[in-house]
Enzyme design. Structure first.
Site, PDB file in Angstrom:
ATOM      1  N   HIS A   6      -6.442   7.283  17.100  1.00 16.12           N
ATOM      2  CA  HIS A   6      -6.687   6.315  18.063  1.00 16.12           C
ATOM      3  C   HIS A   6      -5.662   5.150  18.089  1.00 16.12           C
ATOM      4  CE1 HIS A   6     -11.432   6.648  18.835  1.00 16.12           C
ATOM      5  NE2 HIS A   6     -10.813   7.778  19.342  1.00 16.12           N
TER       6      HIS A   6
ATOM      7  N   TYR B   6     -14.104   0.602  23.561  1.00 22.52           N
ATOM      8  CA  TYR B   6     -15.315   1.218  23.049  1.00 22.52           C
ATOM      9  C   TYR B   6     -16.328   0.819  23.878  1.00 22.52           C
ATOM     10  CZ  TYR B   6     -12.952   3.124  18.726  1.00 22.52           C
ATOM     11  OH  TYR B   6     -12.416   3.658  17.694  1.00 22.52           O
TER      12      TYR B   6
ATOM     13  N   GLU C   8      -9.673   1.196  12.181  1.00 23.49           N
ATOM     14  CA  GLU C   8      -8.253   1.052  13.015  1.00 23.49           C
ATOM     15  C   GLU C   8      -7.599  -0.232  12.897  1.00 23.49           C
ATOM     16  OE1 GLU C   8      -9.946   2.026  16.863  1.00 23.49           O
ATOM     17  OE2 GLU C   8     -10.505   4.143  16.178  1.00 23.49           O
TER      18      GLU C   8
END
Length: 144
Positions: free
Chosen positions: A84, A94, A136
């Site tokens: 990602h 998301y 992330e």
């Protein structure tokens, strides 16, 4: 991060077979919905592997089967987080993907889904996406 409720864990576990039996139909429908409603997101998938639909389908099944053992999912989630970051997925993506996924699950499973199933999957998606966003964010900070 809010923990999953035992009620929703139980619903997901009980319906794991239903998800696994329909995982590819769900992911195909999810991408169809996602790209229809958010065509600008297609560019994030330009370099995705040819088996991207299958990978997401497998992930759905993996989450359903192991939702009560989230620690087993961490290595797979770490790999997803790395991918990602490589394609610049951001937290705002998301909610769009989650909406498309839930809509696809509702459309594909319809009345086959047990009571509380959609609410359980909403909670699971939020929970797993929060884990990914946290991973992330750490990776993005390391890149600076």
């Amino acid at each position: 991060m809010q923990e999953l409720s035992q009620k929703h864990i139980d619903i997901i576990k009980e319906s794991a077979e239903l998800i696994t039996a329909n995982d590819l139909k769900i992911t195909n429908k999810m991408y169809e919905i996602l790209f229809y409603k958010y065509p600008h997101l297609e560019m994030l998938f330009e370099n995705a592997p040819d088996n991207q639909f299958m990978k997401l389908a497998e992930a759905l099944s993996l989450y359903a089967v192991n939702i009560d053992k989230i620690e087993k999912l961490i290595p797979a989630l770490e790999l997803i987080a790395i991918k990602h970051v490589e394609v610049n997925i951001r937290p705002g993506h998301y909610s769009m993907v989650g909406m498309a996924l839930i809509e696809a699950i509702e459309e594909v499973l319809g009345k086959m889904a047990p009571i509380g199933f959609i609410d359980a999957w909403r909670e699971v998606y939020k929970y797993v996406s929060d884990i990914l966003i946290e991973m992330e964010n750490k990776l993005y900070k390391e890149l600076k």
